[in-house]
Design an enzyme around this catalytic site. Structure first.
Site, PDB file in Angstrom:
ATOM      1  CD1 TRP A  98      -4.899  -7.264   9.490  1.00  0.00           C
ATOM      2  CD2 TRP A  98      -4.973  -6.045   7.626  1.00  0.00           C
ATOM      3  NE1 TRP A  98      -6.214  -7.198   9.079  1.00  0.00           N
ATOM      4  CE2 TRP A  98      -6.290  -6.467   7.931  1.00  0.00           C
ATOM      5  CE3 TRP A  98      -4.780  -5.280   6.468  1.00  0.00           C
ATOM      6  CZ2 TRP A  98      -7.388  -6.129   7.146  1.00  0.00           C
ATOM      7  CZ3 TRP A  98      -5.884  -4.943   5.686  1.00  0.00           C
ATOM      8  CH2 TRP A  98      -7.158  -5.373   6.040  1.00  0.00           C
TER       9      TRP A  98
ATOM     10  CD  GLU B 194      -7.146 -14.090   8.212  1.00  0.00           C
ATOM     11  OE1 GLU B 194      -8.080 -13.813   8.981  1.00  0.00           O
ATOM     12  OE2 GLU B 194      -6.341 -13.222   7.795  1.00  0.00           O
TER      13      GLU B 194
ATOM     14  CG  ASP C 281      -9.827  -8.247  10.521  1.00  0.00           C
ATOM     15  OD1 ASP C 281     -10.266  -9.381  10.784  1.00  0.00           O
ATOM     16  OD2 ASP C 281      -8.794  -8.077   9.882  1.00  0.00           O
TER      17      ASP C 281
ATOM     18  CG  ASP D 152     -12.043 -12.373   9.149  1.00  0.00           C
ATOM     19  OD1 ASP D 152     -11.148 -12.031   9.937  1.00  0.00           O
ATOM     20  OD2 ASP D 152     -11.906 -12.280   7.913  1.00  0.00           O
TER      21      ASP D 152
ATOM     22  NE  ARG E 244      -3.947  -2.319   1.815  1.00  0.00           N
ATOM     23  CZ  ARG E 244      -3.889  -3.504   2.423  1.00  0.00           C
ATOM     24  NH1 ARG E 244      -2.985  -3.737   3.353  1.00  0.00           N
ATOM     25  NH2 ARG E 244      -4.725  -4.467   2.076  1.00  0.00           N
TER      26      ARG E 244
ATOM     27  N   GLY F 146      -1.047 -11.375   9.095  1.00  0.00           N
ATOM     28  CA  GLY F 146      -0.910 -12.804   9.352  1.00  0.00           C
ATOM     29  C   GLY F 146      -1.917 -13.390  10.305  1.00  0.00           C
TER      30      GLY F 146
ATOM     31  CD1 TRP G 257      -9.574  -3.995  -2.716  1.00  0.00           C
ATOM     32  CD2 TRP G 257     -11.525  -4.395  -1.717  1.00  0.00           C
ATOM     33  NE1 TRP G 257      -9.329  -4.886  -1.693  1.00  0.00           N
ATOM     34  CE2 TRP G 257     -10.526  -5.156  -1.065  1.00  0.00           C
ATOM     35  CE3 TRP G 257     -12.829  -4.477  -1.255  1.00  0.00           C
ATOM     36  CZ2 TRP G 257     -10.798  -5.988   0.014  1.00  0.00           C
ATOM     37  CZ3 TRP G 257     -13.102  -5.313  -0.181  1.00  0.00           C
ATOM     38  CH2 TRP G 257     -12.101  -6.051   0.438  1.00  0.00           C
TER      39      TRP G 257
ATOM     40  CB  ALA H  61      -9.365  -9.415  -0.265  1.00  0.00           C
TER      41      ALA H  61
ATOM     42  CG  ASN I 247     -11.361  -5.243   3.559  1.00  0.00           C
ATOM     43  OD1 ASN I 247     -10.143  -5.111   3.501  1.00  0.00           O
ATOM     44  ND2 ASN I 247     -11.921  -6.373   3.982  1.00  0.00           N
TER      45      ASN I 247
END
Length: 585
Positions: free
Chosen positions: A262, A198, A324, A322, A136, A196, A492, A556, A416
């Site tokens: 992250w 997951e 987050d 999930d 990014r 990380g 996105w 994603a 997201n």
């Protein structure tokens, strides 16, 4: 004057002219970084300012003139690595710095679009990025360009040559760690999180001396792990995150608890606090870990000097979907009852928009920014969700999966990673939202270092035939939705707003778009040839306003999107930087 003296003076003049014509690398200072939102001749922070408001006061390109902007150059990232270009450009002294997929960095002449240098990280075969091979952006400090790699390294490059000046391993990629976010520089320290979650890693925020790469402090984001500071090369304990292990985690699950920060952080100079969000607890199967599972799915206020957690706010305690909590927390001020409120706002994956007191983390208000939420009926007076018990995925029994539930929004979130923007002119936030749902179920799972640690299965599906994405303008003082623009594919890419009354963003269909910040009227669009998942920027050069954005579909959605991925299956990948301005005439 003698002929000899004349020749000497002529030589001196020629040398002076040559030196003047060469690029000048003045270096990025702490003062430059703190003033980035107010200055227009450069972009030296991720977010167009440390607060991350993504607002520029520039107004040459405005509601009346934006229809006349046109591309002045386009730069190809080249090669076969044409996917998932989520970078935000940086601009300093006439040079643009971008990252590309697969941990690449480019320096580009901002006037002509010519490449000055390129750096390709040598990635091992075993990298384990969760959600595409994206990056990014960079951080700038002094004469360095600093970025993170997919094998969890932090690399500092010479801004003039692209040569490596220092390189540090942040964590072991074989355990599931990686870095995809742009680092942030505060008080001479470059600060990064890790990806990380997951893989059952332990989330950490680390600070390094930006000039030397020496480690300054480390703060784990899972309750029970010790933080450290380094001084004169000596490592010293600096308190356990949360005070002790086992408070909000059962047994030893805190040892592989996830909570990866992250996405990177923002910083507020008024309170001298870093704001980092944390990801999902591991595993996804929430029945294995009763409790709130701190500090997962939370926003953390961190002391930039030593890494101590000053306050926290958890958006989804005991997360089972999930959701987050990594999305950016943006500091802003507003007036209520004649008093200035020091606030901060975030649009969470779980579908709720939160306004907090940024001095202490207290909940001020919250409201949905998506049309449907199935897992909670609302928020209590502390901002804690009111759960719908039957909408939590069921507990698996033996070898069998648990009860499947239809949850809204999907785990890819009401919003997201893609950053929203705030305009101090309108007092509105501009949120790139998505409307989708998922079937989700839990499965038995055991932790194994370096292996996926989910304990869940899912399928993402659409809620509407007409659209998934929606760019929405919200008043954070009332929760009012002021306007929206619906988009067929999911949104996105990042958002930017300007003093010219404009809101810029891009869509997967490939269009750079500009909207009226008050009404939402679409005033301009240009097709870049591939989906836009990057974040636009604007700056001034030679008295003219420029706008740049990366184009290159990926991320994603095509990897995890389930039925939704069918909507985008024919979108072309790519890798281009497009730069626009008004014609001089």
């Amino acid at each position: 004057m003698t002929i000899k003296s004349f020749k000497r003076c002529g030589l001196y003049a020629a040398l002076s002219l040559a030196m003047t014509a060469s690029p000048v690398y003045a270096g990025v200072t702490d003062k430059d970084i703190l003033a980035d939102q107010e200055t227009t001749e450069d972009v030296v922070t991720y977010g167009l300012g440390l607060r991350g408001q993504r607002y520029s006061p520039m107004d040459t390109i405005n509601r009346e003139t934006v229809k006349e902007i046109r591309p002045v150059w386009a730069f190809s990232l080249g090669g076969e690595k044409q996917r998932g270009q989520e970078s935000q450009p940086m601009v300093k002294d006439g040079v643009m710095y971008i990252t590309g997929s697969y941990s690449r960095v480019f320096a580009i002449d901002a006037k002509t679009g010519e490449e000055l240098w390129q750096y390709d990280a040598r990635l091992p075969d075993g990298i384990m990025p969760c959600c595409d091979v994206i990056n990014r952006g960079v951080a700038l400090y002094d004469d360095l360009v600093i970025f993170g790699t997919l094998d969890a390294k932090l690399v500092a490059l010479d801004a003039k040559t692209g040569k490596t000046r220092w390189k540090k391993t942040v964590d072991n990629y074989q355990d599931g760690y990686s870095i995809t976010a742009a680092p942030i520089v505060v008080k001479g320290k470059v600060i990064t999180g890790v990806s990380g979650g997951e893989f059952g890693i332990v989330g950490k925020v680390r600070a390094y001396d930006a000039k030397t790469g020496k480690l300054v402090w480390e703060r784990p984001t899972v309750e029970g792990h010790m933080g450290y500071v380094w001084k004169d090369g000596k490592k010293t304990e600096n308190g356990i995150s949360g005070g002790a292990p086992g408070k909000t985690w059962p047994a030893d699950l805190w040892k592989s608890g996830g909570a990866a920060p992250w996405l990177g952080g923002t910083y507020d100079a008024d309170t001298d606090l870093l704001f980092f969000g944390t990801g999902n607890p591991a595993p996804w199967n929430s029945h294995m870990r009763p409790g709130d599972n701190l500090f997962s799915s939370s926003r953390l206020a961190i002391d930039p000097d030593d890494g101590k957690i000053v306050w926290h706010f958890q958006t989804t305690p005991h997360d089972g979907w999930d959701f987050d909590g990594v999305n950016e927390l943006i500091a802003f001020d507003y007036t209520e009852n004649g008093k200035k409120v020091k606030a901060a706002a975030t649009a969470d994956r779980n579908g709720f928009f939160y306004v907090l007191n940024r001095t202490n983390g207290d909940f001020i208000r919250g409201f949905p920014f998506v049309n449907e939420i199935s897992w909670a009926t609302g928020l209590d007076d502390k901002g804690r969700p009111l759960y719908v018990k039957d909408n939590r995925p069921g507990n698996p029994s033996g070898e069998k999966q648990g009860k499947t539930v239809e949850a809204v929004p999907s785990f890819l979130g009401g919003k997201n990673w893609m950053p929203m923007a705030y305009s101090p002119d309108t007092g509105l936030f501009y949120v790139p939202a998505n409307e989708w749902k998922m079937d989700i179920w839990n499965e038995p799972v055991a932790y194994k270092k370096g292996a996926a640690y989910l304990g869940a299965g899912f399928t993402i599906r659409t809620l509407n035939d007409e659209y998934i994405g929606a760019l929405r303008a919200y008043d954070p003082k009332t929760g009012e939705r002021v306007w929206e623009y619906k988009n067929y594919a999911p949104l996105w890419g990042g958002v930017m707003t300007t003093g010219g009354g404009l809101v810029f963003t891009g869509n997967p269909e490939g269009y750079l778009m500009a909207f009226d910040d008050k009404t939402g009227e679409l005033l301009y669009k240009f097709n870049t040839g591939s989906g836009i998942v990057g974040s636009p920027v604007t700056w001034e050069m030679d008295g003219e306003q420029y706008v740049s954005v990366l184009s290159g579909w990926g991320g994603a959605v095509p990897l995890w999107g389930g039925d939704v991925a069918k909507r985008v299956k024919d979108f072309n990948q790519g890798g281009m930087v497009w730069t626009f301005k008004l014609p001089k005439s």
